[in-house]
Design an enzyme around this catalytic site. Structure first.
Site, PDB file in Angstrom:
ATOM      1  CG  HIS A  87      82.686  42.366  17.493  1.00  0.00           C
ATOM      2  ND1 HIS A  87      81.341  42.586  17.688  1.00  0.00           N
ATOM      3  CD2 HIS A  87      82.852  41.020  17.547  1.00  0.00           C
ATOM      4  CE1 HIS A  87      80.726  41.435  17.868  1.00  0.00           C
ATOM      5  NE2 HIS A  87      81.617  40.454  17.782  1.00  0.00           N
ATOM      6  CG  HIS A 105      81.725  35.955  10.519  1.00  0.00           C
ATOM      7  ND1 HIS A 105      82.298  34.897  11.183  1.00  0.00           N
ATOM      8  CD2 HIS A 105      80.652  36.314  11.268  1.00  0.00           C
ATOM      9  CE1 HIS A 105      81.609  34.623  12.268  1.00  0.00           C
ATOM     10  NE2 HIS A 105      80.596  35.473  12.350  1.00  0.00           N
TER      11      HIS A 105
HETATM   12  P1  2AM Z   1      79.404  36.562  15.469  1.00  0.00           P
HETATM   13  O1  2AM Z   1      80.898  36.665  15.622  1.00  0.00           O
HETATM   14  O2  2AM Z   1      78.978  35.585  14.431  1.00  0.00           O
HETATM   15  O3  2AM Z   1      78.769  37.883  15.277  1.00  0.00           O
HETATM   16  C1  2AM Z   1      79.509  37.879  21.065  1.00  0.00           C
HETATM   17  O4  2AM Z   1      78.452  37.001  21.268  1.00  0.00           O
HETATM   18  C2  2AM Z   1      80.191  37.601  19.766  1.00  0.00           C
HETATM   19  O5  2AM Z   1      80.755  36.287  19.769  1.00  0.00           O
HETATM   20  C3  2AM Z   1      79.275  37.677  18.561  1.00  0.00           C
HETATM   21  O6  2AM Z   1      79.943  38.440  17.627  1.00  0.00           O
HETATM   22  C4  2AM Z   1      79.106  36.243  18.130  1.00  0.00           C
HETATM   23  O7  2AM Z   1      78.820  35.960  16.833  1.00  0.00           O
HETATM   24  C5  2AM Z   1      80.401  35.630  18.562  1.00  0.00           C
HETATM   25  N1  2AM Z   1      80.326  34.181  18.797  1.00  0.00           N
HETATM   26  C6  2AM Z   1      81.155  33.260  18.275  1.00  0.00           C
HETATM   27  N2  2AM Z   1      80.848  32.025  18.715  1.00  0.00           N
HETATM   28  C7  2AM Z   1      79.766  32.177  19.504  1.00  0.00           C
HETATM   29  C8  2AM Z   1      78.960  31.267  20.249  1.00  0.00           C
HETATM   30  N3  2AM Z   1      79.227  29.953  20.282  1.00  0.00           N
HETATM   31  N4  2AM Z   1      77.921  31.756  20.948  1.00  0.00           N
HETATM   32  C9  2AM Z   1      77.642  33.087  20.926  1.00  0.00           C
HETATM   33  N5  2AM Z   1      78.382  34.000  20.262  1.00  0.00           N
HETATM   34  C10 2AM Z   1      79.426  33.545  19.544  1.00  0.00           C
END
Ligand code: 2AM
Length: 184
Positions: free
Chosen positions: A40, A117
């Site tokens: 996603h 990303h």
């Molecule tokens: P990502 O986008 O880098 O993969 C669910 O946890 C999603 O939210 C993941 O895709 C995660 O990382 C994103 N995400 C963005 N900010 C986050 C945060 N502060 N803590 C955890 N997950 C975060």
């Protein structure tokens, strides 16, 4: 519950992302690969918040017009490797609208700058530079409110709400049964 707003992908996009993951694996890169069903693009990370309906209410004024996304390039944040996207003013604009609606409704979210990303692998054992991703594309016609919980075999993401796109009116009249209709 733990919530975030995201774009989910078409099968073509998922196929291109999986192909890139396989190329990494064949190159000897080991680590926590994102399973296909979890791929996603996060638009806003809300985190622990008790009510999905309150978030959906806050987003009720955000209109989504369909727009194109195209995969472009691979990059990393340390040992996390991701697939990137071609720069899109429409994507930036919709993220701004969503985040503004959350802020105006006092719904907390991670204020880190949006850096589009798609996480392919975390804790990669080695460099994946040189892997390419096919330039697959899709039309975004929904934004999902996702809940995330830890399952026995990793994270389980479930859609708990969605903003559906409204069709942009096409100003060329379409004749059907002698009547002009709005094209969708
Ligand atoms: P990502 O986008 O880098 O993969 C669910 O946890 C999603 O939210 C993941 O895709 C995660 O990382 C994103 N995400 C963005 N900010 C986050 C945060 N502060 N803590 C955890 N997950 C975060």
């Amino acid at each position: 519950m733990r919530l975030f707003l995201a774009i989910r992908f078409s099968s073509e996009m998922r196929g291109a992302l999986i192909t890139a993951q396989r190329a990494m694996y064949d190159r000897g890169v080991r680590g926590n690969y994102t399973p296909e069903e979890n791929l996603h693009l996060t638009l806003a990370f809300i985190g622990e918040y008790p009510r999905a309906e309150t978030v959906m209410d806050a987003l009720s004024g955000v209109t989504l017009t369909p727009f194109e996304l195209q995969l472009e390039g691979i990059g990393c944040f340390g040992d996390l490797w991701w697939a990137g996207l071609r720069e899109s003013a429409a994507l930036t604009a919709v993220v701004r609208r969503i985040r503004r609606a959350l802020a105006e409704n006092a719904i907390p979210f991670d204020r880190k700058r949006f850096s589009p990303h798609i996480t392919l692998i975390r804790k990669a054992s080695r460099d994946a530079a040189g892997i390419t991703v096919k330039p697959a594309a899709m039309t975004v016609d929904a934004i999902s409110l996702m809940s995330s919980k830890r399952g026995r075999n990793g994270m389980i993401y479930t859609e708990v709400g969605a903003i559906e796109a409204v069709c942009a009116p096409d100003l060329t009249p379409m004749k059907t049964n002698g009547k002009d209709e709005e094209r969708c």
